[in-house]
Motif scaffolding. Structure first.
Motif, PDB file in Angstrom:
ATOM      1  N   ALA A  18       0.866  -1.176   0.000  1.00 17.19           N
ATOM      2  CA  ALA A  18       0.000   0.000   0.000  1.00 17.19           C
ATOM      3  C   ALA A  18       0.903   1.226   0.000  1.00 17.19           C
ATOM      4  CB  ALA A  18      -0.915   0.013   1.212  1.00 17.19           C
ATOM      5  N   ILE A  19       0.536   2.186  -0.834  1.00 11.54           N
ATOM      6  CA  ILE A  19       1.308   3.427  -0.923  1.00 11.54           C
ATOM      7  C   ILE A  19       0.382   4.611  -0.685  1.00 11.54           C
ATOM      8  CG2 ILE A  19       3.100   2.506  -2.444  1.00 11.54           C
ATOM      9  CD1 ILE A  19       1.630   3.805  -4.814  1.00 11.54           C
ATOM     10  N   VAL A  20       0.965   5.685  -0.180  1.00 14.75           N
ATOM     11  CA  VAL A  20       0.223   6.926   0.040  1.00 14.75           C
ATOM     12  C   VAL A  20       0.669   7.924  -1.018  1.00 14.75           C
ATOM     13  CG1 VAL A  20      -0.250   8.809   1.650  1.00 14.75           C
ATOM     14  CG2 VAL A  20       0.006   6.459   2.504  1.00 14.75           C
ATOM     15  N   VAL A  21      -0.321   8.463  -1.742  1.00 15.38           N
ATOM     16  CA  VAL A  21      -0.067   9.391  -2.844  1.00 15.38           C
ATOM     17  C   VAL A  21      -1.039  10.560  -2.752  1.00 15.38           C
ATOM     18  CG1 VAL A  21       0.848   7.623  -4.408  1.00 15.38           C
ATOM     19  CG2 VAL A  21      -1.610   8.075  -4.364  1.00 15.38           C
ATOM     20  N   ASP A  22      -0.818  11.581  -3.590  1.00 14.82           N
ATOM     21  CA  ASP A  22      -1.763  12.693  -3.653  1.00 14.82           C
ATOM     22  C   ASP A  22      -3.143  12.175  -4.047  1.00 14.82           C
ATOM     23  OD1 ASP A  22       0.133  14.581  -2.955  1.00 14.82           O
ATOM     24  OD2 ASP A  22       0.670  14.997  -5.044  1.00 14.82           O
ATOM     25  N   ARG A  23      -4.177  12.817  -3.524  1.00 19.79           N
ATOM     26  CA  ARG A  23      -5.547  12.355  -3.728  1.00 19.79           C
ATOM     27  C   ARG A  23      -5.927  12.285  -5.201  1.00 19.79           C
ATOM     28  NH1 ARG A  23     -10.461  13.970   0.109  1.00 19.79           N
ATOM     29  NH2 ARG A  23      -9.116  12.750   1.439  1.00 19.79           N
ATOM     30  N   ASP A  24      -5.416  13.175  -6.054  1.00 19.75           N
ATOM     31  CA  ASP A  24      -5.810  13.184  -7.467  1.00 19.75           C
ATOM     32  C   ASP A  24      -4.970  12.238  -8.331  1.00 19.75           C
ATOM     33  OD1 ASP A  24      -3.496  14.674  -7.307  1.00 19.75           O
ATOM     34  OD2 ASP A  24      -4.223  16.307  -8.554  1.00 19.75           O
ATOM     35  N   PHE A  25      -4.083  11.492  -7.717  1.00 21.69           N
ATOM     36  CA  PHE A  25      -3.235  10.535  -8.426  1.00 21.69           C
ATOM     37  C   PHE A  25      -4.074   9.342  -8.894  1.00 21.69           C
ATOM     38  CE2 PHE A  25      -0.345   6.934  -8.576  1.00 21.69           C
ATOM     39  CZ  PHE A  25       0.750   7.453  -9.227  1.00 21.69           C
ATOM     40  N   SER A  26      -3.917   8.947 -10.141  1.00 25.42           N
ATOM     41  CA  SER A  26      -4.674   7.826 -10.698  1.00 25.42           C
ATOM     42  C   SER A  26      -4.003   6.495 -10.366  1.00 25.42           C
ATOM     43  CB  SER A  26      -4.779   7.964 -12.221  1.00 25.42           C
ATOM     44  OG  SER A  26      -5.263   6.772 -12.795  1.00 25.42           O
ATOM     45  N   ALA A  27      -4.770   5.573  -9.848  1.00 21.71           N
ATOM     46  CA  ALA A  27      -4.249   4.244  -9.514  1.00 21.71           C
ATOM     47  C   ALA A  27      -3.682   3.541 -10.742  1.00 21.71           C
ATOM     48  CB  ALA A  27      -5.353   3.396  -8.890  1.00 21.71           C
ATOM     49  N   ILE A  56      -4.761   8.644   7.110  1.00 19.82           N
ATOM     50  CA  ILE A  56      -4.152   9.188   5.895  1.00 19.82           C
ATOM     51  C   ILE A  56      -4.275  10.714   5.936  1.00 19.82           C
ATOM     52  CG2 ILE A  56      -4.199   9.167   3.363  1.00 19.82           C
ATOM     53  CD1 ILE A  56      -3.468   6.460   4.716  1.00 19.82           C
ATOM     54  N   PRO A  57      -3.179  11.443   5.674  1.00 19.91           N
ATOM     55  CA  PRO A  57      -3.232  12.910   5.737  1.00 19.91           C
ATOM     56  C   PRO A  57      -4.230  13.514   4.736  1.00 19.91           C
ATOM     57  CG  PRO A  57      -0.947  12.140   5.622  1.00 19.91           C
ATOM     58  CD  PRO A  57      -1.825  10.955   5.361  1.00 19.91           C
ATOM     59  N   GLU A  58      -4.722  14.675   5.067  1.00 21.97           N
ATOM     60  CA  GLU A  58      -5.628  15.421   4.185  1.00 21.97           C
ATOM     61  C   GLU A  58      -4.954  15.640   2.832  1.00 21.97           C
ATOM     62  OE1 GLU A  58      -9.108  17.079   3.102  1.00 21.97           O
ATOM     63  OE2 GLU A  58      -8.737  16.272   5.105  1.00 21.97           O
ATOM     64  N   GLY A  59      -5.706  15.459   1.753  1.00 26.22           N
ATOM     65  CA  GLY A  59      -5.167  15.651   0.414  1.00 26.22           C
ATOM     66  C   GLY A  59      -4.427  14.439  -0.129  1.00 26.22           C
ATOM     67  N   LYS A  60      -4.384  13.360   0.646  1.00 28.28           N
ATOM     68  CA  LYS A  60      -3.695  12.129   0.248  1.00 28.28           C
ATOM     69  C   LYS A  60      -4.685  10.961   0.242  1.00 28.28           C
ATOM     70  CE  LYS A  60       0.598  13.815   0.444  1.00 28.28           C
ATOM     71  NZ  LYS A  60       1.566  13.766  -0.638  1.00 28.28           N
ATOM     72  N   LYS A  61      -4.252   9.841  -0.358  1.00 31.43           N
ATOM     73  CA  LYS A  61      -5.034   8.612  -0.313  1.00 31.43           C
ATOM     74  C   LYS A  61      -4.069   7.436  -0.305  1.00 31.43           C
ATOM     75  CE  LYS A  61      -5.724   8.323  -5.339  1.00 31.43           C
ATOM     76  NZ  LYS A  61      -6.731   8.353  -6.394  1.00 31.43           N
ATOM     77  N   SER A  62      -4.578   6.311   0.136  1.00 27.76           N
ATOM     78  CA  SER A  62      -3.800   5.085   0.150  1.00 27.76           C
ATOM     79  C   SER A  62      -4.308   4.187  -0.976  1.00 27.76           C
ATOM     80  CB  SER A  62      -3.966   4.367   1.493  1.00 27.76           C
ATOM     81  OG  SER A  62      -3.373   3.091   1.454  1.00 27.76           O
ATOM     82  N   LEU A  63      -3.386   3.643  -1.753  1.00 25.36           N
ATOM     83  CA  LEU A  63      -3.716   2.693  -2.813  1.00 25.36           C
ATOM     84  C   LEU A  63      -3.009   1.385  -2.503  1.00 25.36           C
ATOM     85  CD1 LEU A  63      -3.167   4.975  -5.936  1.00 25.36           C
ATOM     86  CD2 LEU A  63      -5.363   4.302  -4.928  1.00 25.36           C
ATOM     87  N   ALA A  64      -3.744   0.283  -2.551  1.00 30.77           N
ATOM     88  CA  ALA A  64      -3.156  -1.034  -2.298  1.00 30.77           C
ATOM     89  C   ALA A  64      -3.095  -1.813  -3.606  1.00 30.77           C
ATOM     90  CB  ALA A  64      -3.972  -1.784  -1.257  1.00 30.77           C
ATOM     91  N   TYR A  65      -1.935  -2.383  -3.852  1.00 33.51           N
ATOM     92  CA  TYR A  65      -1.672  -3.133  -5.082  1.00 33.51           C
ATOM     93  C   TYR A  65      -1.240  -4.547  -4.755  1.00 33.51           C
ATOM     94  CZ  TYR A  65      -1.488   1.340  -7.463  1.00 33.51           C
ATOM     95  OH  TYR A  65      -1.803   2.580  -7.964  1.00 33.51           O
ATOM     96  N   LYS A  66      -1.578  -5.458  -5.650  1.00 33.25           N
ATOM     97  CA  LYS A  66      -1.037  -6.816  -5.589  1.00 33.25           C
ATOM     98  C   LYS A  66      -0.224  -7.014  -6.857  1.00 33.25           C
ATOM     99  CE  LYS A  66      -2.091 -11.692  -5.306  1.00 33.25           C
ATOM    100  NZ  LYS A  66      -3.147 -12.709  -5.296  1.00 33.25           N
TER     101      LYS A  66
END
Length: 102
Positions: A18-27, A56-66
């Protein structure tokens, strides 16, 4: 008569990160980037979760990948998989400014 594809006889090993990226970042940016690496041991990449909210900080999101790894000529060892996956996660951080979520 339909041609039969050869069976894959060596195990596919999946690693999750799982990575934390900017909220508008496309998975799908990460999926496309990993696929473009052309690494023969990476068989499949999929995003299976997106999370917004505490902690998760404001303006960020967590994306989980396999990420699924498989060699055509042998079963990969844990040491090989761990090194491959750590290298991939490190490059994700460098390329996209992503932080690994613990």
């Amino acid at each position: 008569m339909a041609q039969r594809l050869p069976e894959k006889i060596y195990f596919k090993i999946g690693e999750v990160s799982a990575i934390v990226v900017d909220r508008d970042f496309s998975a799908h940016q990460v999926i496309g980037w990993i696929n473009s690496l052309g690494d023969a041991l990476i068989e499949q990449v999929e995003v299976f979760d997106q999370y917004l909210g505490v902690p998760i900080p404001e303006g960020k999101k967590s994306l989980a990948y396999k990420v699924s790894y498989r060699a055509e000529d042998r079963t990969l060892t844990d040491t090989e998989i761990n090194a491959l996956h750590q290298s991939l996660v490190d490059r994700l951080g460098t390329t996209f400014g992503a932080e690994r979520r613990s």
